[in-house]
Structure formats: structure tokens, C-alpha cells
Design an enzyme around this catalytic site. Structure first.
Site, PDB file in Angstrom:
ATOM      1  N   CYS A 115      34.187 -34.788  38.435  1.00 40.82           N
ATOM      2  CA  CYS A 115      35.137 -34.070  37.514  1.00 40.82           C
ATOM      3  C   CYS A 115      36.506 -34.076  37.670  1.00 40.82           C
ATOM      4  CB  CYS A 115      34.848 -32.406  37.922  1.00 40.82           C
ATOM      5  SG  CYS A 115      33.061 -31.919  37.364  1.00 40.82           S
ATOM      6  N   HIS A 252      40.654 -28.230  35.258  1.00 41.45           N
ATOM      7  CA  HIS A 252      39.479 -28.730  34.769  1.00 41.45           C
ATOM      8  C   HIS A 252      38.699 -27.497  34.517  1.00 41.45           C
ATOM      9  CE1 HIS A 252      35.455 -29.896  35.103  1.00 41.45           C
ATOM     10  NE2 HIS A 252      35.259 -29.595  36.291  1.00 41.45           N
ATOM     11  N   ASN A 282      31.363 -26.792  31.197  1.00 43.41           N
ATOM     12  CA  ASN A 282      31.862 -27.702  32.252  1.00 43.41           C
ATOM     13  C   ASN A 282      31.455 -28.897  31.575  1.00 43.41           C
ATOM     14  OD1 ASN A 282      32.643 -29.463  34.100  1.00 43.41           O
ATOM     15  ND2 ASN A 282      31.904 -28.370  35.916  1.00 43.41           N
TER      16      ASN A 282
HETATM   17  N1  ACO Z   1      20.826 -17.004  35.672  1.00 41.73           N
HETATM   18  C1  ACO Z   1      20.475 -15.793  36.285  1.00 41.73           C
HETATM   19  N2  ACO Z   1      20.422 -15.711  37.715  1.00 41.73           N
HETATM   20  C2  ACO Z   1      21.136 -16.947  38.366  1.00 41.73           C
HETATM   21  C3  ACO Z   1      21.263 -18.289  37.645  1.00 41.73           C
HETATM   22  C4  ACO Z   1      21.348 -18.094  36.193  1.00 41.73           C
HETATM   23  N3  ACO Z   1      21.606 -19.101  35.361  1.00 41.73           N
HETATM   24  N4  ACO Z   1      21.691 -18.826  38.623  1.00 41.73           N
HETATM   25  C5  ACO Z   1      21.545 -18.493  39.733  1.00 41.73           C
HETATM   26  N5  ACO Z   1      21.106 -17.183  39.756  1.00 41.73           N
HETATM   27  C6  ACO Z   1      20.925 -16.231  40.751  1.00 41.73           C
HETATM   28  C7  ACO Z   1      20.871 -17.114  42.135  1.00 41.73           C
HETATM   29  O1  ACO Z   1      19.410 -17.236  42.274  1.00 41.73           O
HETATM   30  C8  ACO Z   1      21.047 -15.752  43.167  1.00 41.73           C
HETATM   31  O2  ACO Z   1      19.764 -14.797  43.194  1.00 41.73           O
HETATM   32  P1  ACO Z   1      19.458 -14.371  44.720  1.00 41.73           P
HETATM   33  O3  ACO Z   1      20.606 -13.366  45.082  1.00 41.73           O
HETATM   34  O4  ACO Z   1      18.427 -13.475  44.299  1.00 41.73           O
HETATM   35  O5  ACO Z   1      19.214 -15.438  45.582  1.00 41.73           O
HETATM   36  C9  ACO Z   1      22.115 -14.673  42.406  1.00 41.73           C
HETATM   37  O6  ACO Z   1      22.174 -15.391  40.939  1.00 41.73           O
HETATM   38  C10 ACO Z   1      23.506 -15.298  42.902  1.00 41.73           C
HETATM   39  O7  ACO Z   1      23.844 -16.862  43.145  1.00 41.73           O
HETATM   40  P2  ACO Z   1      25.099 -17.510  43.608  1.00 41.73           P
HETATM   41  O8  ACO Z   1      24.778 -18.905  43.491  1.00 41.73           O
HETATM   42  O9  ACO Z   1      25.391 -16.773  44.689  1.00 41.73           O
HETATM   43  O10 ACO Z   1      26.050 -17.266  42.393  1.00 41.73           O
HETATM   44  P3  ACO Z   1      27.549 -17.212  42.267  1.00 41.73           P
HETATM   45  O11 ACO Z   1      28.206 -16.047  42.242  1.00 41.73           O
HETATM   46  O12 ACO Z   1      28.211 -18.087  43.577  1.00 41.73           O
HETATM   47  O13 ACO Z   1      27.897 -18.196  40.900  1.00 41.73           O
HETATM   48  C11 ACO Z   1      28.027 -20.330  39.966  1.00 41.73           C
HETATM   49  C12 ACO Z   1      27.041 -19.346  40.832  1.00 41.73           C
HETATM   50  C13 ACO Z   1      28.408 -19.722  38.697  1.00 41.73           C
HETATM   51  C14 ACO Z   1      27.478 -21.836  40.137  1.00 41.73           C
HETATM   52  C15 ACO Z   1      29.445 -20.250  40.754  1.00 41.73           C
HETATM   53  O14 ACO Z   1      28.883 -20.575  42.497  1.00 41.73           O
HETATM   54  C16 ACO Z   1      30.278 -21.585  40.569  1.00 41.73           C
HETATM   55  O15 ACO Z   1      30.867 -21.477  39.444  1.00 41.73           O
HETATM   56  N6  ACO Z   1      30.269 -22.619  41.693  1.00 41.73           N
HETATM   57  C17 ACO Z   1      31.309 -23.728  41.390  1.00 41.73           C
HETATM   58  C18 ACO Z   1      31.058 -24.652  40.426  1.00 41.73           C
HETATM   59  C19 ACO Z   1      31.841 -25.694  40.076  1.00 41.73           C
HETATM   60  O16 ACO Z   1      32.806 -25.387  40.162  1.00 41.73           O
HETATM   61  N7  ACO Z   1      31.456 -27.143  40.155  1.00 41.73           N
HETATM   62  C20 ACO Z   1      32.650 -27.892  39.705  1.00 41.73           C
HETATM   63  C21 ACO Z   1      32.331 -29.173  40.000  1.00 41.73           C
HETATM   64  S1  ACO Z   1      31.314 -29.712  39.046  1.00 41.73           S
HETATM   65  C22 ACO Z   1      31.068 -31.614  39.200  1.00 41.73           C
HETATM   66  O17 ACO Z   1      32.034 -32.131  39.753  1.00 41.73           O
HETATM   67  C23 ACO Z   1      30.226 -32.164  38.388  1.00 41.73           C
END
Ligand code: ACO
Length: 325
Positions: A115, A252, A282
Site C-alpha cells: 500500500c 492512502h 482500499n
Molecule cells: N462483517 C461483519 N462482521 C465482521 C466482518 C464483516 N465483514 N469482519 C469482521 N467482523 C467481525 C469480527 O469477526 C469480530 O467479531 P467478534 O467480535 O464476534 O469476534 C468483529 O466484527 C470485530 O472485528 P475487528 O477485527 O475487531 O473489527 P475492527 O473494528 O478492528 O474493524 C477492520 C476491522 C475494518 C479490518 C479494521 O481493523 C481496519 O481497518 N484495519 C486496518 C486495515 C488497514 O488499514 N489496512 C491497510 C493496509 S492494507 C495493505 O497494505 C494491503
């Protein structure tokens, strides 16, 4: 030795026609439009058609950037393509784009910093231009992340989209100055200890497969906010500038919550932040030039504006750049 500064002479982008909405994803995995919008800000993303490759998307973005610069392929002597999803293991997709646009001089290569790839490519092209080793460079970010997603993993497949963006950099005599157009400063970092938090579980040497993206989302989120805020502080400090000098923040586009978290920390007002995450998701290395093109075409970013860019990606790799447009 003479010194040149790298000025943005043109910007272009390309998005595949097919759109995948959150409603479409509800039919594929156990998710909801509400969860995706609340946690990420994403509403829809573009997905490459069957047979449409990273090279195809990059070629269209490159042609649009050339048109915007008023240049032809023959004017370009360097192509750097930032991508983590090349058409083939080799040759470099940049050479495929080189042939597609009809460029028969200079040199072309791929660069993989996931990224953060566009920022790495911009800094690399700037170095060639500064030394006079290239006059006009195409810097492209193009990705087809749809090809490396596990479409049964709801924690990752809802986040990414396909697309490409490109800028034409041209060398103008003189060192970069605060008031003059061009790349003022960039700052790059990586730390390979965090590979396990964001990676693809396949590759030619290790598994002889392409593999799927794996991510510990909440840990990446935490690192993203801290590292990006630090690299922005560093790039501004090195350049002798402050946040109040910045006209446009073009980050980004990983997640609306990350964008808001960083803007809040920096004290950057919402109206100066360019966000395309709702419409594009993304797109990894393509997201910054796609956002630049969007905000240039709609008239927000103008010649002379100071633009601050940042990214964090797999590796981790991260960094920031300051460009006077
Ligand atoms: N739909 C419904 N529920 C979901 C989904 C979904 N698509 N995905 C995860 N959940 C659930 C999980 O299973 C979890 O359930 P549980 O509590 O029963 O276990 C709950 O939602 C919370 O999961 P978290 O992972 O803690 O959710 P979070 O608030 O952290 O959001 C996210 C997840 C959106 C991925 C976030 O962490 C994020 O944006 N992270 C950064 C990603 C990023 O910036 N990447 C950049 C680099 S990418 C690259 O370099 C290729």
C-alpha cells in the site's frame, strides 16, 4: 552536478467498470452494509473484469496521465509501476505497460511496497530525475487485489478494490524550494518484524501459488495511526513546514476511521482531507494517485497547492511525501 526538481505535469486514473456494492457482498459472506460502512466507510468498490489485468488498468491510467500532461509515450524515459499484484511473476508489468503505450526508449520496472508503493515509487522516480538520469517519468500505482482475496473471509474481502492511478513527473532545473512546484520532501520507512500482521500466504518461491491476503486488521489499524502520524510529523519537520501550510491531505485510502483518526491527531480540518474510500475501497498502491486525480479533476487541488500524502502497507512499509502541485 546539476540538480532537477520533479514537478507533477499530469495526473490520470482508471477504474474497472464492474462495481461490487456492500449489498452484493451480503450475498457472498456473512456481513452487512451497516457493518462495512460503520467500520470502514466503504460503500462500493470496482472489480476488474475476467481477463482484465493490473497491466491493463495501469495502461489506461498512464494514457490518461500522458493526455493530462500534454505528452506522448515518446516523451517518457522512465516508468515505475508500484504494484503487489503483477500480471506475471516476470517480466515486470511496467514493461508490459511500456509496450502497451508504445514507448520504445528509456527503462521500466516494478516496485513492491504494497500500500505504500506509490510513495516509494514517487521517491525513487524523484531520485532519477534529480540526478538527470530521467527527464520525464510515469509513476503508476495499479492493483487487482480482487485476485488475491479470499472471497470466503469476511474480515478482508470487504475492504479492497481494483484500480490504477498515475502521475507524469517532469524535471525542471533547480533544487526543490518551498514556494516552487515539485516534490519538496519524502520520508520512507519499513520494519520487517511485522510481516505476520499483513501478508499474502503464497508466492513463487515459497508455495508456487499466488496465495491469499491475510491480515490482523485491528493490529494493523493501531500501527497505522501511530506510524503514519510520526512520518507526517517527520516529513513536515524536515521540510520546515507545519500542518497549517498543507492545503490538501491525500492519504492512502485504507479506512475512513484511519483517515479521521490521523486528521484528528494532526488537527487537519475535515474539508482539507481527500477521501475516495466510500466509492473505491482500499486499492493499495493505486489509492493515492486515484484520490489525487479525483480531487484534481473536480477542481479542489489546484496548481501551487501543497499536498501531503501518506501510506502504510504490508511489511510494514510506510511513509509520507510533500508535493507542491
Ligand atoms: N462483517 C461483519 N462482521 C465482521 C466482518 C464483516 N465483514 N469482519 C469482521 N467482523 C467481525 C469480527 O469477526 C469480530 O467479531 P467478534 O467480535 O464476534 O469476534 C468483529 O466484527 C470485530 O472485528 P475487528 O477485527 O475487531 O473489527 P475492527 O473494528 O478492528 O474493524 C477492520 C476491522 C475494518 C479490518 C479494521 O481493523 C481496519 O481497518 N484495519 C486496518 C486495515 C488497514 O488499514 N489496512 C491497510 C493496509 S492494507 C495493505 O497494505 C494491503
Amino acid at each position: 552536478m546539476s540538480r532537477f526538481r520533479s514537478v507533477v505535469a499530469g495526473i490520470g486514473s482508471y477504474l474497472p467498470e464492474k462495481i461490487l456494492s456492500n449489498d452484493d457482498l451480503e450475498k457472498m459472506v456473512d456481513t452487512s452494509d451497516e457493518w462495512i460502512r460503520q467500520r470502514t466507510g466503504i460503500k462500493r468498490r470496482h472489480i476488474a473484469a475476467k481477463g482484465e489485468t493490473t497491466g491493463d488498468l495501469g495502461t489506461e491510467a498512464a494514457k490518461n496521465a500522458l493526455k493530462s500532461a500534454g505528452m506522448e509515450a515518446g516523451d517518457i524515459d522512465l516508468i515505475i509501476l508500484a504494484t503487489a499484484t503483477p500480471d506475471l511473476t516476470f517480466p515486470a508489468t511496467a514493461t508490459i505497460i511500456q509496450a502497451n503505450i508504445g514507448m520504445v526508449r528509456g527503462f521500466a520496472f516494478d516496485l513492491n511496497a504494497v500500500c505504500s508503493g506509490f510513495l516509494y515509487a514517487l521517491a525513487t522516480a524523484d531520485s532519477f530525475i534529480a540526478r538527470g538520469q530521467a527527464r520525464n517519468a510515469l509513476v503508476i500505482g495499479a492493483e487487482t487485489f480482487s485476485r488475491i482475496l479470499d472471497w470466503e473471509d469476511r474480515t478482508t474481502c470487504v475492504l479492497f478494490g481494483d484500480g490504477a492511478g498515475a502521475v507524469v513527473l517532469t524535471g525542471e532545473p533547480g533544487a526543490p524550494g518551498m514556494g516552487e512546484r515539485g516534490i519538496i520532501h519524502s520520508y520512507l520507512r519499513s520494519d520487517g518484524r511485522f510481516t505476520d500482521l499483513l501478508y499474502v500466504d503464497g508466492g513463487p518461491s515459497k508455495t508456487q501459488t499466488v496465495g491469499h491476503l491475510r491480515m490482523s486488521g485491528n493490529q494493523v489499524f493501531r500501527h497505522a495511526i501511530t506510524n503514519i502520524a510520526a512520518s507526517i510529523a517527520k516529513v513536515l519537520d524536515d521540510a520546515g513546514l507545519t500542518v497549517s501550510d498543507v492545503d490538501w491531505f491525500v492519504p492512502h485510502q485504507a479506512n475512513q476511521r484511519i483517515l479521521e483518526g490521523i486528521s484528528r491527531r494532526l488537527g487537519l480540518p475535515e474539508e482539507r482531507v481527500v477521501s475516495t474510500v466510500a466509492e473505491q475501497g482500499n486499492t493499495s498502491a493505486a489509492s493515492i494517485p486515484l484520490a489525487l486525480d479525483t480531487a484534481s479533476r473536480d477542481g479542489r487541488i489546484k496548481k501551487g497547492d501543497l499536498v501531503l500524502m501518506e501510506a502504510l502497507g504490508g511489511g510494514f512499509t510506510w511513509g509520507a511525501a510533500l508535493v507542491r502541485m
